[in-house]
Design an enzyme around this catalytic site. Structure first.
Site, PDB file in Angstrom:
ATOM      1  N   TYR A 239       0.801  -1.263  -0.030  1.00 18.54           N
ATOM      2  CA  TYR A 239       0.142  -0.215  -0.031  1.00 18.54           C
ATOM      3  C   TYR A 239       0.944   1.253   0.057  1.00 18.54           C
ATOM      4  O   TYR A 239       0.821   2.179  -0.891  1.00 18.54           O
ATOM      5  CB  TYR A 239      -0.896   0.022   1.210  1.00 18.54           C
ATOM      6  CG  TYR A 239      -1.871   1.004   1.443  1.00 18.54           C
ATOM      7  CD1 TYR A 239      -2.911   1.260   0.481  1.00 18.54           C
ATOM      8  CD2 TYR A 239      -1.535   2.163   2.243  1.00 18.54           C
ATOM      9  CE1 TYR A 239      -3.643   2.524   0.625  1.00 18.54           C
ATOM     10  CE2 TYR A 239      -2.183   3.147   2.625  1.00 18.54           C
ATOM     11  CZ  TYR A 239      -3.523   3.412   1.655  1.00 18.54           C
ATOM     12  OH  TYR A 239      -4.164   4.544   1.761  1.00 18.54           O
TER      13      TYR A 239
ATOM     14  N   LYS B  78       1.520   3.804  -3.134  1.00 20.78           N
ATOM     15  CA  LYS B  78       1.692   5.340  -3.046  1.00 20.78           C
ATOM     16  C   LYS B  78       2.679   6.280  -3.420  1.00 20.78           C
ATOM     17  O   LYS B  78       2.286   7.203  -4.147  1.00 20.78           O
ATOM     18  CB  LYS B  78       0.817   5.609  -1.762  1.00 20.78           C
ATOM     19  CG  LYS B  78      -0.602   5.114  -1.576  1.00 20.78           C
ATOM     20  CD  LYS B  78      -1.039   5.317  -0.256  1.00 20.78           C
ATOM     21  CE  LYS B  78      -0.602   6.648   0.573  1.00 20.78           C
ATOM     22  NZ  LYS B  78      -1.228   6.982   1.785  1.00 20.78           N
TER      23      LYS B  78
END
Length: 181
Positions: free
Chosen positions: A22, A26
């Site tokens: 995650y 990003k």
């Protein structure tokens, strides 16, 4: 399209120092935006965990049960009885209306002032007003006991623990045993 074993083998190498996919993806997205923005004026907003609204459109408003909102509702309905979490970790949640207001303000500022460098806004509260998961457990449970949700399955009583064995005990006693019965 890759074989699952290949993905498992290359993921740790790709992540490097990133803690999970995650945060890694990003960071990749931000890098790509920085590299490809050309003459566009760009601002990036990095909210922490986005939760229910503070004021707008009204206090407590949510439009989905994703993330912590779903966990809180499941706890309030008496369905979720145990969660493995570090009670001393900061529960860095930001109300959705605060994140949206920052997005609007950053968009306005970027359009009007056209800064040369890409601006990055960290929309968090944990550094100046830390709130811990252990405190969250107390507040959520007391709120649902004072203001019960409609059609609750059981009385809210969720336990947060960082101990795997205690969590497994509560899963067995509060989830599996009632399901079997």
């Amino acid at each position: 399209w890759l074989d699952e074993s290949i993905i498992q083998d290359i993921t740790p190498k790709l992540l490097g120092d990133w803690p999970n996919t995650y945060t890694y993806t990003k960071a990749l997205s931000e890098y790509l935006i920085q590299e490809e923005k050309g003459n566009l004026n760009i601002a990036i907003i990095r909210p922490s965990i986005v939760g229910a609204s503070w004021h707008e459109p009204f206090p407590g408003w949510i439009d989905s049960f994703n993330g912590t909102s779903g966990i809180f509702v499941a706890a309030g309905k008496g369905i979720l009885r145990t969660v493995i979490a570090n009670n001393e970790a900061v529960a860095d949640m930001i109300p959705v209306d605060v994140a949206i207001n920052l997005t609007l303000a950053a968009g306005w500022y970027t359009a009007v002032h056209r800064p040369k460098n890409m601006l990055v806004y960290n929309c968090t509260t944990g550094g100046i007003n830390p709130f811990f998961w252990g405190e969250m457990e107390q507040y959520v449970m007391s709120t649902f006991k004072r203001n019960p949700l409609e059609q609750a399955f059981r009385t809210p009583n969720t336990h947060l623990t960082s101990n795997y064995l205690i969590n497994q005990y509560w899963i067995t006693v509060s989830h599996k045993a009632p399901a079997i019965l």
